[in-house]
Design a protein around this motif. Sequence first.
Motif, PDB file in Angstrom:
ATOM      1  N   THR A 178      -4.429   9.653   1.658  1.00  0.00           N
ATOM      2  CA  THR A 178      -5.019  10.154   0.704  1.00  0.00           C
ATOM      3  C   THR A 178      -5.768   9.057  -0.308  1.00  0.00           C
ATOM      4  O   THR A 178      -6.723   9.099  -0.852  1.00  0.00           O
ATOM      5  N   ASN A 179      -4.912   7.809  -0.409  1.00  0.00           N
ATOM      6  CA  ASN A 179      -5.251   6.742  -0.956  1.00  0.00           C
ATOM      7  C   ASN A 179      -6.145   5.940  -0.346  1.00  0.00           C
ATOM      8  O   ASN A 179      -6.320   4.580  -0.811  1.00  0.00           O
ATOM      9  N   ASP A 215       2.276   5.090  -7.601  1.00  0.00           N
ATOM     10  CA  ASP A 215       1.549   4.587  -8.846  1.00  0.00           C
ATOM     11  C   ASP A 215      -0.182   4.752  -8.338  1.00  0.00           C
ATOM     12  O   ASP A 215      -0.407   3.254  -8.025  1.00  0.00           O
ATOM     13  N   ARG A 216      -0.774   5.457  -7.980  1.00  0.00           N
ATOM     14  CA  ARG A 216      -2.088   5.324  -7.160  1.00  0.00           C
ATOM     15  C   ARG A 216      -2.992   4.612  -8.203  1.00  0.00           C
ATOM     16  O   ARG A 216      -4.092   3.997  -7.683  1.00  0.00           O
ATOM     17  N   ARG A 217      -2.795   4.779  -9.501  1.00  0.00           N
ATOM     18  CA  ARG A 217      -3.785   4.024 -10.454  1.00  0.00           C
ATOM     19  C   ARG A 217      -3.335   2.494 -11.136  1.00  0.00           C
ATOM     20  O   ARG A 217      -3.569   2.250 -12.060  1.00  0.00           O
ATOM     21  N   ALA A 245       0.346  10.450   1.625  1.00  0.00           N
ATOM     22  CA  ALA A 245      -0.220   9.606   0.636  1.00  0.00           C
ATOM     23  C   ALA A 245      -1.103   8.578   0.748  1.00  0.00           C
ATOM     24  O   ALA A 245      -2.019   8.227  -0.034  1.00  0.00           O
ATOM     25  N   ASN A 250       0.882  -1.260  -0.045  1.00  0.00           N
ATOM     26  CA  ASN A 250      -0.030  -0.091  -0.132  1.00  0.00           C
ATOM     27  C   ASN A 250       0.813   1.240  -0.028  1.00  0.00           C
ATOM     28  O   ASN A 250       0.459   2.423  -0.659  1.00  0.00           O
ATOM     29  N   SER A 280       0.839   3.887  -3.116  1.00  0.00           N
ATOM     30  CA  SER A 280       0.397   5.247  -2.806  1.00  0.00           C
ATOM     31  C   SER A 280       1.275   6.314  -2.910  1.00  0.00           C
ATOM     32  O   SER A 280       0.711   7.444  -3.567  1.00  0.00           O
TER      33      SER A 280
END
Length: 679
Positions: free
Chosen positions: A254-255, A98-100, A251, A91, A95
Amino acid sequence: MGASRNLIKLSGGCVVAGGLVAGILLPVTAGVGKVAADVSDSVVQITPASISADMPGVTTITDRDGKPIAEVYDQYRLPVTSDQISQTMKNALISIEDRRFYQEHGIDPRGLLRAAINDSVGGSQQGGSTITQQLVKNYLVNVVDKDNKAAQMADRADTLTRKLREARTAIELDKNLGKDEILTDYLNVVEFTGKVYGVEAAAHAYFGTTAAQLTVPQAALLAGMVNNPTTYNPYTHPVDAKRRRDTVIDAMVTNRAIDQNAAIQAKAAPLGVTGPDVPASTCFSAQPDAGFFCQYALSYLQSAGFDPAKLSNGGYVIKTTMDSRVSAAAKDAVTANVPTTQSGVANTMAIVSPGATSHEVLALVANRNLGTDAAQGQTTRNLVTEVSDPFGAGSVFKIFTAAAALESGAARLDTPLPNPPSQCFPLPGSKKCYTVHNDGDYADPITLTNGLATSPNTAFVGLETKVGLPDVVAMASRLGLRTTMQSNDVGKKPDPGSANTQYSQTQTQYFQDKPSFTLGNSPVSPLELADVPATLMSGGIWCPPTPILSVTDSAGHPVPVNAPACEQAIAPDIASTLMTGLSQDTVSGTTAASAHAAGWTRPGIGKTGTTQTNQSVAFVGGTDNYAVSSLVFADSSTPGQLCPGNPVHIGTCGHGAFGGTVAAPPYFKAMRTILGSSQ
């Protein structure tokens, strides 16, 4: 004007990004242009199998029971499977990098577009790369081109061709690997400063834990380091490392990988790094009784055809034949005789297990240790296996004369041999003669059995002359001195360009006309000397002294090891007869007094040797299933006479040290420990 110029850049950026994505996704044709053609030619062929098979790893050398004795590597990496990496670590990486990751197909068009526009309007350069693209880049830098600095620079170059190649490769990789496989491969291949590669090695080195047990602050620190291992090194740049760690934690919030409360707790935690705890990457890291064995195992495998580079980074498990109990006893014995830091004196011991199909090496030790600090009694040379004793094994070489005489029928054990106090023996092809003296009072004549026990010189030089030097010299190789006899008379590789035959010829060539051979005044390998009694105890069968039980690759598959075949060196009855002849040394011969002092009563074979100037003394023996050589020799650049004492030392002491008084006692001490109550 400034606004117009920026608008033009922005428009150009959109075109560039669009062309970039289109060039990646569409088939390459002749009309796309030179860049596209270059990309097509340079797309990296990466397969799931190649990633795991080629990834450098740690080679582990173990003893015969599987206990590690050393690790060797170029990159400290401990590959793990997906289920051995905590979800927290995964994770954290996703985060910040590369969130996608789970939605894209190897590349992120939106990220590429953003990076291209940002670059075109003068913003900070952005790669827009996905974890899959980063896997490609790191695989090239850390695996494919790890030994090629120029290629690594090209792998990192900020060029359109490199980015297109990387992106196209990532798309192909995404077609063949699942997301979790890509993530695992990336976390195994990426660098975490210095020689530490892969998340498992980083967890061990920095936190003393495993990748499966990483906490949020630990995982965030490691995830932050992959962007720039040097800048975010927690040891050299702790402030920057903590700032980057906290950025990763934010991050993760956020993710939605963690909640705000968990983030507050994680950011409040100290860096918590230990070490770095990274094992030494050579045989120098082995325990004192295992360093020479480790070194010999690797050189043996190289001689068997293993690539040296692959040995040091192939992730092999090399199970050796070393018996740690036997090795510890031998090490204790030689250091009790000659302390490790004793100036100018080396004491080696090699122990080999006889057998009809293999001669397994059980111990390779010396009072010296493997290492680079000479003041601490260390040496980088393998004193036990190389042709390291420059002065020779003395009368131990009379074994070869006796074997050749028994084989040719020139003598039996009860044959009376002429044994005057001195004699001058004709030299082949010369009008001169070679004068030999006995050191002590002996019967004249003397039987071969008594001669082997008490070691007169004239009897054996006379017998050698009768048998013929070529046969005696050849017998030394046959019984075990293979590498020794192929070295020159100073223990080095022969130099054909030298006008001096002592340097240009092998010992086999050099001693064809020199009766001094049976007196053992030439360089010798301690290990090969131990293989001589092993050959006799194996019914005359010579086998190469092997240090290897098995080799497995990084996937656990067995790897074959090619080795010279065993040979029937002499007939079984000759070997048996010679062993009978060698059985009196510890009873009534040159080691009888030392054997009695040690309380030694076990039957076995033995032979001592002392060089003329007392710069080397030796004992070879065998009992039960152990064949042994013990050599004590001067090992400094200014060698002198060995003197007995506690400890053995260099000095002026009349007759000096002898094989029976200085080289044999370590044998008795080691074997009494090894055999225990059965002695």
